[in-house]
Design a protein around this motif. Structure first.
Motif, PDB file in Angstrom:
ATOM      1  N   GLN A 120      18.460 -61.463   0.060  1.00 47.62           N
ATOM      2  CA  GLN A 120      19.481 -60.689   1.038  1.00 47.62           C
ATOM      3  C   GLN A 120      19.421 -59.281   0.829  1.00 47.62           C
ATOM      4  OE1 GLN A 120      23.257 -62.312   0.867  1.00 47.62           O
ATOM      5  NE2 GLN A 120      24.009 -60.833   2.300  1.00 47.62           N
ATOM      6  N   LYS A 121      19.347 -58.733  -0.276  1.00 48.46           N
ATOM      7  CA  LYS A 121      19.656 -57.342  -0.594  1.00 48.46           C
ATOM      8  C   LYS A 121      18.181 -56.895  -0.153  1.00 48.46           C
ATOM      9  CE  LYS A 121      23.755 -56.910  -1.897  1.00 48.46           C
ATOM     10  NZ  LYS A 121      24.706 -56.321  -1.338  1.00 48.46           N
ATOM     11  N   GLN A 122      17.134 -57.458  -0.375  1.00 47.69           N
ATOM     12  CA  GLN A 122      15.771 -56.789  -0.229  1.00 47.69           C
ATOM     13  C   GLN A 122      15.718 -56.577   1.245  1.00 47.69           C
ATOM     14  OE1 GLN A 122      13.309 -59.530  -2.089  1.00 47.69           O
ATOM     15  NE2 GLN A 122      13.216 -58.172  -4.072  1.00 47.69           N
ATOM     16  N   ASP A 123      15.929 -57.772   1.999  1.00 43.73           N
ATOM     17  CA  ASP A 123      16.308 -57.819   3.394  1.00 43.73           C
ATOM     18  C   ASP A 123      16.994 -56.518   4.072  1.00 43.73           C
ATOM     19  OD1 ASP A 123      14.499 -59.847   3.657  1.00 43.73           O
ATOM     20  OD2 ASP A 123      16.033 -61.463   3.912  1.00 43.73           O
ATOM     21  N   GLU A 124      18.325 -56.418   3.514  1.00 44.12           N
ATOM     22  CA  GLU A 124      19.099 -55.377   4.020  1.00 44.12           C
ATOM     23  C   GLU A 124      18.538 -54.021   3.658  1.00 44.12           C
ATOM     24  OE1 GLU A 124      22.712 -56.103   1.727  1.00 44.12           O
ATOM     25  OE2 GLU A 124      23.171 -57.593   2.872  1.00 44.12           O
ATOM     26  N   ARG A 125      17.891 -53.618   2.508  1.00 42.51           N
ATOM     27  CA  ARG A 125      17.089 -52.568   2.156  1.00 42.51           C
ATOM     28  C   ARG A 125      16.118 -52.291   3.303  1.00 42.51           C
ATOM     29  NH1 ARG A 125      18.436 -53.723  -3.191  1.00 42.51           N
ATOM     30  NH2 ARG A 125      16.476 -54.756  -3.631  1.00 42.51           N
ATOM     31  N   ALA A 126      15.412 -53.218   3.620  1.00 47.62           N
ATOM     32  CA  ALA A 126      14.261 -53.254   4.591  1.00 47.62           C
ATOM     33  C   ALA A 126      14.631 -52.828   5.803  1.00 47.62           C
ATOM     34  CB  ALA A 126      13.341 -54.497   4.423  1.00 47.62           C
ATOM     35  N   ILE A 127      15.831 -53.444   6.333  1.00 46.95           N
ATOM     36  CA  ILE A 127      16.271 -53.138   7.762  1.00 46.95           C
ATOM     37  C   ILE A 127      16.739 -51.680   7.624  1.00 46.95           C
ATOM     38  CG2 ILE A 127      18.089 -53.395   9.092  1.00 46.95           C
ATOM     39  CD1 ILE A 127      17.961 -56.601   8.401  1.00 46.95           C
ATOM     40  N   GLY A 128      17.489 -51.298   6.518  1.00 48.93           N
ATOM     41  CA  GLY A 128      18.094 -49.952   6.578  1.00 48.93           C
ATOM     42  C   GLY A 128      16.770 -48.887   6.710  1.00 48.93           C
ATOM     43  N   ALA A 129      15.577 -49.343   5.914  1.00 50.64           N
ATOM     44  CA  ALA A 129      14.583 -48.149   5.975  1.00 50.64           C
ATOM     45  C   ALA A 129      13.870 -48.231   7.290  1.00 50.64           C
ATOM     46  CB  ALA A 129      13.465 -48.925   4.940  1.00 50.64           C
ATOM     47  N   ALA A 130      13.788 -49.448   7.922  1.00 46.10           N
ATOM     48  CA  ALA A 130      13.118 -49.524   9.172  1.00 46.10           C
ATOM     49  C   ALA A 130      13.978 -48.760  10.291  1.00 46.10           C
ATOM     50  CB  ALA A 130      13.190 -50.948   9.585  1.00 46.10           C
ATOM     51  N   GLU A 131      15.418 -48.947  10.196  1.00 44.53           N
ATOM     52  CA  GLU A 131      16.195 -48.069  11.153  1.00 44.53           C
ATOM     53  C   GLU A 131      15.941 -46.569  10.837  1.00 44.53           C
ATOM     54  OE1 GLU A 131      19.924 -49.537  10.221  1.00 44.53           O
ATOM     55  OE2 GLU A 131      20.009 -51.172  11.493  1.00 44.53           O
ATOM     56  N   ARG A 132      16.013 -46.154   9.788  1.00 41.89           N
ATOM     57  CA  ARG A 132      15.622 -44.721   9.399  1.00 41.89           C
ATOM     58  C   ARG A 132      14.337 -44.286   9.690  1.00 41.89           C
ATOM     59  NH1 ARG A 132      16.279 -41.632   3.616  1.00 41.89           N
ATOM     60  NH2 ARG A 132      16.136 -39.648   4.274  1.00 41.89           N
ATOM     61  N   VAL A 133      13.298 -45.112   9.464  1.00 41.03           N
ATOM     62  CA  VAL A 133      12.079 -44.567   9.787  1.00 41.03           C
ATOM     63  C   VAL A 133      11.863 -44.602  11.208  1.00 41.03           C
ATOM     64  CG1 VAL A 133       9.455 -45.119   9.758  1.00 41.03           C
ATOM     65  CG2 VAL A 133      10.911 -45.303   7.752  1.00 41.03           C
ATOM     66  N   LEU A 134      12.054 -45.636  12.056  1.00 38.33           N
ATOM     67  CA  LEU A 134      12.101 -45.739  13.527  1.00 38.33           C
ATOM     68  C   LEU A 134      13.060 -44.459  13.988  1.00 38.33           C
ATOM     69  CD1 LEU A 134      10.284 -47.365  15.526  1.00 38.33           C
ATOM     70  CD2 LEU A 134      12.325 -48.872  15.744  1.00 38.33           C
ATOM     71  N   THR A 135      14.010 -44.359  13.740  1.00 41.16           N
ATOM     72  CA  THR A 135      14.985 -43.345  14.236  1.00 41.16           C
ATOM     73  C   THR A 135      14.247 -41.921  14.164  1.00 41.16           C
ATOM     74  OG1 THR A 135      16.887 -44.479  14.002  1.00 41.16           O
ATOM     75  CG2 THR A 135      17.193 -42.143  14.014  1.00 41.16           C
ATOM     76  N   ALA A 136      13.834 -41.656  12.962  1.00 39.71           N
ATOM     77  CA  ALA A 136      12.882 -40.437  12.710  1.00 39.71           C
ATOM     78  C   ALA A 136      11.821 -40.456  13.864  1.00 39.71           C
ATOM     79  CB  ALA A 136      12.561 -40.318  11.315  1.00 39.71           C
ATOM     80  N   ALA A 137      11.208 -41.193  13.781  1.00 36.18           N
ATOM     81  CA  ALA A 137      10.088 -41.266  14.864  1.00 36.18           C
ATOM     82  C   ALA A 137      10.420 -40.745  16.311  1.00 36.18           C
ATOM     83  CB  ALA A 137       9.272 -42.508  14.915  1.00 36.18           C
ATOM     84  N   TYR A 138      11.637 -41.483  16.606  1.00 41.65           N
ATOM     85  CA  TYR A 138      12.188 -41.244  17.931  1.00 41.65           C
ATOM     86  C   TYR A 138      12.588 -39.899  17.999  1.00 41.65           C
ATOM     87  CZ  TYR A 138      11.943 -46.484  19.169  1.00 41.65           C
ATOM     88  OH  TYR A 138      11.687 -47.667  19.203  1.00 41.65           O
ATOM     89  N   LYS A 139      13.134 -39.474  17.084  1.00 42.22           N
ATOM     90  CA  LYS A 139      13.711 -38.107  17.272  1.00 42.22           C
ATOM     91  C   LYS A 139      12.531 -36.959  17.304  1.00 42.22           C
ATOM     92  CE  LYS A 139      18.330 -38.365  15.166  1.00 42.22           C
ATOM     93  NZ  LYS A 139      19.119 -37.731  14.058  1.00 42.22           N
ATOM     94  N   ALA A 140      11.522 -37.204  16.518  1.00 40.68           N
ATOM     95  CA  ALA A 140      10.213 -36.404  16.533  1.00 40.68           C
ATOM     96  C   ALA A 140       9.947 -36.325  17.998  1.00 40.68           C
ATOM     97  CB  ALA A 140       9.424 -36.949  15.323  1.00 40.68           C
ATOM     98  N   ARG A 141       9.752 -37.812  18.599  1.00 37.84           N
ATOM     99  CA  ARG A 141       9.163 -37.891  20.067  1.00 37.84           C
ATOM    100  C   ARG A 141       9.880 -36.907  20.868  1.00 37.84           C
ATOM    101  NH1 ARG A 141       8.800 -43.213  22.653  1.00 37.84           N
ATOM    102  NH2 ARG A 141      10.979 -43.340  22.357  1.00 37.84           N
ATOM    103  N   THR A 142      11.090 -36.953  20.883  1.00 38.72           N
ATOM    104  CA  THR A 142      12.307 -36.273  21.568  1.00 38.72           C
ATOM    105  C   THR A 142      12.136 -34.830  21.459  1.00 38.72           C
ATOM    106  OG1 THR A 142      13.673 -37.998  21.652  1.00 38.72           O
ATOM    107  CG2 THR A 142      14.708 -35.984  22.458  1.00 38.72           C
ATOM    108  N   SER A 143      11.855 -34.438  20.171  1.00 42.42           N
ATOM    109  CA  SER A 143      11.887 -32.824  19.849  1.00 42.42           C
ATOM    110  C   SER A 143      10.730 -32.517  20.408  1.00 42.42           C
ATOM    111  CB  SER A 143      11.761 -33.021  17.997  1.00 42.42           C
ATOM    112  OG  SER A 143      11.139 -31.432  17.701  1.00 42.42           O
ATOM    113  N   LEU A 144       9.480 -33.208  20.231  1.00 48.83           N
ATOM    114  CA  LEU A 144       8.212 -32.455  20.790  1.00 48.83           C
ATOM    115  C   LEU A 144       8.429 -32.240  22.329  1.00 48.83           C
ATOM    116  CD1 LEU A 144       5.593 -34.134  18.648  1.00 48.83           C
ATOM    117  CD2 LEU A 144       5.702 -31.648  18.857  1.00 48.83           C
ATOM    118  N   ASP A 145       8.921 -33.210  23.100  1.00 46.83           N
ATOM    119  CA  ASP A 145       9.328 -33.014  24.607  1.00 46.83           C
ATOM    120  C   ASP A 145      10.078 -32.008  24.528  1.00 46.83           C
ATOM    121  OD1 ASP A 145       7.888 -35.525  24.944  1.00 46.83           O
ATOM    122  OD2 ASP A 145       9.733 -36.446  25.304  1.00 46.83           O
ATOM    123  N   GLY A 146      11.309 -31.482  24.021  1.00 45.19           N
ATOM    124  CA  GLY A 146      11.947 -30.467  24.128  1.00 45.19           C
ATOM    125  C   GLY A 146      11.194 -29.215  23.730  1.00 45.19           C
ATOM    126  N   ILE A 147      10.437 -29.016  22.923  1.00 46.06           N
ATOM    127  CA  ILE A 147       9.650 -28.013  22.408  1.00 46.06           C
ATOM    128  C   ILE A 147       8.719 -27.548  23.323  1.00 46.06           C
ATOM    129  CG2 ILE A 147       7.836 -26.972  20.806  1.00 46.06           C
ATOM    130  CD1 ILE A 147       9.612 -28.862  18.554  1.00 46.06           C
TER     131      ILE A 147
END
Length: 232
Positions: free
Chosen positions: A57-84
């Motif tokens: 359960q803890k491993q799953d929770e950590r993987a979910i947290g990591a996925a959220e963070r990585v995916l959010t960073a990717a989306y922000k990078a995409r939005t950032s490049l659109d703005g730039i």
């Protein structure tokens, strides 16, 4: 042979009864001991299973947290490049860019108007890049996390996103000094800087590479976050 007298019969019956009671007691003790051992084994297994379930359960929770963070960073990078890379620049944005150029490079006032305009656009791009610095810092921060949880391929896609910002930055620097003497080079750097332009038959090469990287990341990470996700 003489028959046993009554006292002998009673004594014999007493011995048989005593032996029977003792046998029953031994049997009960044996069963009780077995049940106790079985109980310990069962409790040990249950405890082991509970620990394993908790760890999973803890491993799953950590993987979910990591996925959220990585995916959010990717989306922000995409939005950032659109703005730039947004095509429209306000006069206020260009004025701020020129003011910074005059502060950092006082000699710019002696350049031709055409060169000053190119340098102002170039500086405005750099101002936009700096405005999104926090998003790019986060992208670099999650790269080792992406590798640890989801493999080198996902980290490579994040690096691809970072590379697109570098391409824009280098082309913006070149744009400021480009006098148009090499039309093919001018076309290339303009396609890097501005959205929607075509170069070598590819419409908006930077955005195309960004989209490909984000799709690859989504296909790996969205199933971790959403049980109903179906790749398109």
């Amino acid at each position: 042979m003489k028959p046993l007298n009554n006292l002998g019969v009673v004594a014999a019956q007493s011995v048989f009864k005593h032996d029977g009671v003792r046998a029953n007691e031994v049997a009960r003790q044996g069963i009780g001991g077995f049940l106790a051992v079985a109980g310990v084994i069962w409790a040990t297994k249950q405890g082991r299973d509970a620990v394993a379930d908790w760890r999973t359960q803890k491993q799953d929770e950590r993987a979910i947290g990591a996925a959220e963070r990585v995916l959010t960073a990717a989306y922000k990078a995409r939005t950032s490049l659109d703005g730039i890379r947004a095509n429209f620049m306000t006069s206020a944005e260009l004025t701020r860019a020129m003011d910074k150029l005059k502060t950092d490079y006082p000699d710019v006032v002696g350049f031709s108007d055409a060169r000053q305009r190119r340098l102002a656009h170039s500086q405005a791009i750099f101002n936009r890049i700096n405005a999104y610095k926090a998003d790019w810092d986060e992208l670099f921060a999650v790269m080792p996390i992406a590798n640890a949880y989801f493999g080198a391929e996902i980290e490579a896609q994040l690096e691809q996103l970072a590379r697109q910002r570098q391409i824009v930055s280098v082309s913006a620097d070149s744009y400021g000094e480009d006098d148009g003497s090499d039309p093919e080079f001018t076309k290339q750097i303009r396609a890097d800087i501005w959205r929607g332009l075509t170069y070598e038959g590819v419409k908006d090469p930077v955005a195309t590479r960004v989209t490909e990287a984000v799709i690859c990341i989504e296909q790996r990470l969205l199933p971790v976050l959403r049980s109903d996700y179906v790749p398109t």
